[in-house]
Design an enzyme around this catalytic site. Structure first.
Site, PDB file in Angstrom:
ATOM      1  N   ASP A   1       0.796  -1.223   0.000  1.00  0.00           N
ATOM      2  CA  ASP A   1       0.000   0.000   0.000  1.00  0.00           C
ATOM      3  C   ASP A   1       0.833   1.280   0.000  1.00  0.00           C
ATOM      4  O   ASP A   1       0.413   2.287  -0.551  1.00  0.00           O
ATOM      5  CB  ASP A   1      -0.948   0.011   1.216  1.00  0.00           C
ATOM      6  CG  ASP A   1      -0.294   0.536   2.474  1.00  0.00           C
ATOM      7  OD1 ASP A   1       0.643  -0.128   2.968  1.00  0.00           O
ATOM      8  OD2 ASP A   1      -0.692   1.613   2.948  1.00  0.00           O
TER       9      ASP A   1
ATOM     10  N   ASP B   1       5.587   0.473   3.174  1.00  0.00           N
ATOM     11  CA  ASP B   1       5.753  -0.766   3.918  1.00  0.00           C
ATOM     12  C   ASP B   1       5.322  -1.939   3.045  1.00  0.00           C
ATOM     13  O   ASP B   1       5.168  -1.797   1.836  1.00  0.00           O
ATOM     14  CB  ASP B   1       4.951  -0.715   5.223  1.00  0.00           C
ATOM     15  CG  ASP B   1       3.488  -0.314   4.983  1.00  0.00           C
ATOM     16  OD1 ASP B   1       3.002  -0.520   3.852  1.00  0.00           O
ATOM     17  OD2 ASP B   1       2.843   0.183   5.910  1.00  0.00           O
TER      18      ASP B   1
ATOM     19  N   TYR C   1      -4.134   1.928  11.025  1.00  0.00           N
ATOM     20  CA  TYR C   1      -3.550   2.336   9.742  1.00  0.00           C
ATOM     21  C   TYR C   1      -4.600   2.813   8.744  1.00  0.00           C
ATOM     22  O   TYR C   1      -4.430   3.862   8.116  1.00  0.00           O
ATOM     23  CB  TYR C   1      -2.744   1.164   9.164  1.00  0.00           C
ATOM     24  CG  TYR C   1      -1.713   0.666  10.132  1.00  0.00           C
ATOM     25  CD1 TYR C   1      -0.497   1.327  10.273  1.00  0.00           C
ATOM     26  CD2 TYR C   1      -1.975  -0.421  10.964  1.00  0.00           C
ATOM     27  CE1 TYR C   1       0.450   0.902  11.203  1.00  0.00           C
ATOM     28  CE2 TYR C   1      -1.041  -0.852  11.890  1.00  0.00           C
ATOM     29  CZ  TYR C   1       0.168  -0.190  12.015  1.00  0.00           C
ATOM     30  OH  TYR C   1       1.092  -0.594  12.937  1.00  0.00           O
TER      31      TYR C   1
ATOM     32  N   GLU D   1       6.074   9.880   2.713  1.00  0.00           N
ATOM     33  CA  GLU D   1       5.657   8.523   2.342  1.00  0.00           C
ATOM     34  C   GLU D   1       4.621   8.563   1.223  1.00  0.00           C
ATOM     35  O   GLU D   1       3.632   9.291   1.302  1.00  0.00           O
ATOM     36  CB  GLU D   1       5.073   7.777   3.547  1.00  0.00           C
ATOM     37  CG  GLU D   1       4.747   6.319   3.220  1.00  0.00           C
ATOM     38  CD  GLU D   1       4.338   5.511   4.442  1.00  0.00           C
ATOM     39  OE1 GLU D   1       4.416   4.272   4.380  1.00  0.00           O
ATOM     40  OE2 GLU D   1       3.939   6.121   5.455  1.00  0.00           O
TER      41      GLU D   1
END
Length: 627
Positions: free
Chosen positions: A84, A87, A235, A481
């Site tokens: 996604d 990670d 998350y 990110e």
């Protein structure tokens, strides 16, 4: 002679300098961005995020195979799909949303993607996700929703190819429901079925069959997915499932044209919030604006019939979203940074920018096609107003911002170089064959001040804060990110802008990759164009290849007599045929073919097949006559 040559070289140098200065002026004014290049790089990001066994042709050379045993402990094949973000967890909700956005781009901006020579890469990026969803949907009322655990995954900083963290798989079912995630997956498969329909109708039908089953599962067994999978809550916590049920039904209506789904969004408009919620964001968690704009298309095209009143309410809420973005909502507007960027949240704000800009570009298209407008408390807006604002957000992302930085990694010369991404920040397995351990990754690679060794092209950084400030540090994950749900909407946005802004039409030289030949175990027949004909066509692509930059497909069409009685003298009309055809005989009528002499009688329940080879969409086959 030498003096003349010297003067000529000086003149050329001067002209180059002037052109470069002119080019930079255009860029600073937001008018000279190469949207075609940005489009190609956005699609490259999805190659970098692939999980599983990589194909032979892989443009992102620093990635290798990974997670080749996902699901095996649970007795199911869950290899594939997308990681996604930075990670290695495969979170179902943002992955499904990303595939829906990619599919929407192919559906509404397919022409623009073809003009940019990117339709093949776009379809391939969709299929990498949908093939995984088909594996994950092992039963009408079961869906494998996540692989990996955020807590253990975040404990390690390692390449996907070296992964040592647990690959636990999590399932949704009647006693562990997840209407939001199942609904979004249904929407993604329905949208993807539309994207593939012109190219591979058998695969399209399989996707649609799974989409309808998943919608029924989501609607029958209601619940929020992160109650069933608590590890996802930290998350991708869900705010509810009402919007996903409407979202899935809206996409299924567009894909099937079944009144059942239109009736569903109308009858549940109030109870599920479709005509009640007026929103100022569109994201992986909140689909209301998407539902409202998707249904506005039905309304403005005049095909709403008895549902007109309710659909007009959906359009009113779609207008609220557009007015809020363009600062014409009487004070209830979306926040903008001093540099003009949509600002929704501190963490990864650019994902909300990309989705909102794409949605406005889509709405602009619908308004233009129907000559409709948006009525705001502070004045009306036309389709061009919406597209202009969407373009301003795209231009901010590409460098027209107070930092003069491109937040799309790999675009231009100045972009984030310390992206919070494990694979990008550690030397490739092809450059450093030794395993990089869990803790070693943090000690040696995460904390190093140098730039990432691998440029992850097309990654949309989290972006600046509400004052347009940005700190390019690997540890600053809120700003550096990237996510698949952030980049996915850019594909459609850049495709539209590359067509609307022809100043730059230089596209990246990426090979157009043919998507894999379909292997279909269950065929869903397409309806015939001639009522009453006891014949179905099962259309599939058996292979493909690329020659001279053009991709060609071998199409196989099975023609089956579904009745118990024989039929004779069957004649078929084949439209949009541009290549060679084998297995049928031409007639004196243009585009009409008949069965060979040995097949003039087709017994009940029997079948035959013919083949044709061409590039582009599949041909349309219909029955003209039979006895």
């Amino acid at each position: 002679m030498m003096a003349v040559t010297t003067r000529l070289m000086l003149l050329i140098s001067l002209l180059n300098t002037l052109f470069f200065a002119y080019e930079q002026t255009l860029v600073r004014a937001g008018g000279g961005f190469d949207y075609g290049d940005a489009l190609g790089k956005s699609l490259l990001f999805f190659e970098a995020q692939r999980s599983g066994k990589l194909p032979a042709v892989q443009n992102v050379k620093w990635r290798g195979d990974s997670a080749l045993h996902d699901g095996f402990l649970q007795g199911v094949d869950l290899v594939g799909g997308y990681y996604d973000a930075g990670d290695h967890v495969k979170f179902g909700l943002p992955m499904a949303f990303a595939v829906t956005m990619l599919s929407w781009a192919a559906v509404d901006f397919g022409k623009e993607l073809s003009e940019a020579n990117q339709i093949g890469n776009a379809l391939w990026s969709i299929r990498w996700g949908t093939d995984y969803f088909l594996k994950a949907h092992t039963h009408p009322n079961l869906l494998w929703a996540q692989v990996g655990d955020g807590a253990s995954d975040h404990y390690c900083w390692e390449r996907a190819e070296d992964m040592t963290t647990p690959r636990t798989a999590y399932q949704l079912g009647p006693y562990s429901p997840g209407s939001d995630l199942a609904g979004e997956t249904a929407a993604s498969l329905a949208a993807a079925s539309l994207a593939f329909r012109p190219y591979n109708s058998s695969y399209s039908n399989v996707l649609l069959n799974h989409a309808e089953q998943l919608f029924s599962f989501a609607d029958t067994y209601r619940g929020v997915y992160d109650d069933s999978i608590p590890s996802a809550k930290d998350y991708y916590a869900s705010s509810g499932y009402d919007d996903e049920l409407l979202w899935a039904a809206a996409w299924l209506y567009r894909a099937t044209e079944k009144e059942y789904y239109l009736n569903y969004v109308v009858q549940n408009a109030a109870s599920l919030g479709g005509t009640g919620w007026a929103v100022r964001e569109f994201s992986w968690d909140n689909k209301y604006a998407g539902v409202q704009i998707l249904l506005s298309k039905v309304f403005v095209e005049g095909g709403s019939g008895a549902y007109t009143s309710t659909l007009s309410q959906y359009k009113a809420k779609a207008d609220f979203f557009a007015c809020a973005c363009l600062q014409k909502n009487g004070g209830y507007n979306v926040e903008l940074t001093p540099g003009g960027l949509v600002y929704v949240r501190e963490w990864n704000n650019l994902q909300y920018v990309s989705s909102s800009a794409f949605l406005l570009a889509v709405y602009s298209e619908y308004l233009l096609a129907s000559n409709a407008a948006v009525q705001c408390p502070s004045g009306s807006l036309n389709s061009q107003d919406l597209l202009t604002f969407a373009k301003s957000q795209a231009d901010y992302i590409l460098g027209n911002n107070p930092k003069s930085m491109s937040y799309l990694v790999g675009y231009g010369t100045y972009y984030p170089s310390h992206v919070h991404h494990r694979g990008a920040s550690i030397a490739s397995v092809f450059a450093l064959e030794a395993v990089v351990g869990c803790v070693e990754g943090y000690e040696v690679w995460y904390n190093r001040p140098q730039s990432n060794p691998n440029v992850i092209h097309g990654a949309l950084a989290g972006g600046p804060d509400n004052n347009d400030d940005f700190i390019d540090e690997r540890s600053n994950y809120a700003q550096t990110e990237p996510t698949i749900s952030g980049t996915a909407p850019l594909v459609g946005l850049f495709a539209k802008l590359s067509s609307a802004n022809p100043f730059y039409r230089v596209y990246p030289k990426l090979p157009i990759r043919s998507y894999p030949a379909t292997s279909v175990t269950k065929h869903v027949p397409a309806p015939l164009t001639k009522p009453g004909a006891p014949v179905i066509f099962l259309h599939s692509i058996t292979t493909s290849w690329t020659t001279g930059g053009e991709t060609y497909y071998r199409h196989k069409v099975i023609v089956k007599n579904t009745s118990k009685s024989p039929i004779t003298n069957l004649k078929l009309q084949i439209e949009n045929l541009t290549g060679q055809l084998y297995g049928l005989s031409p007639t004196s009528e243009k585009g009409v073919y008949e069965t060979p002499k040995n097949l003039r009688v087709l017994n009940g329940g029997s079948e035959f097949q013919f083949v044709y080879i061409q590039g582009g969409p599949q041909a349309k086959v219909s029955v003209t006559s039979y006895q």
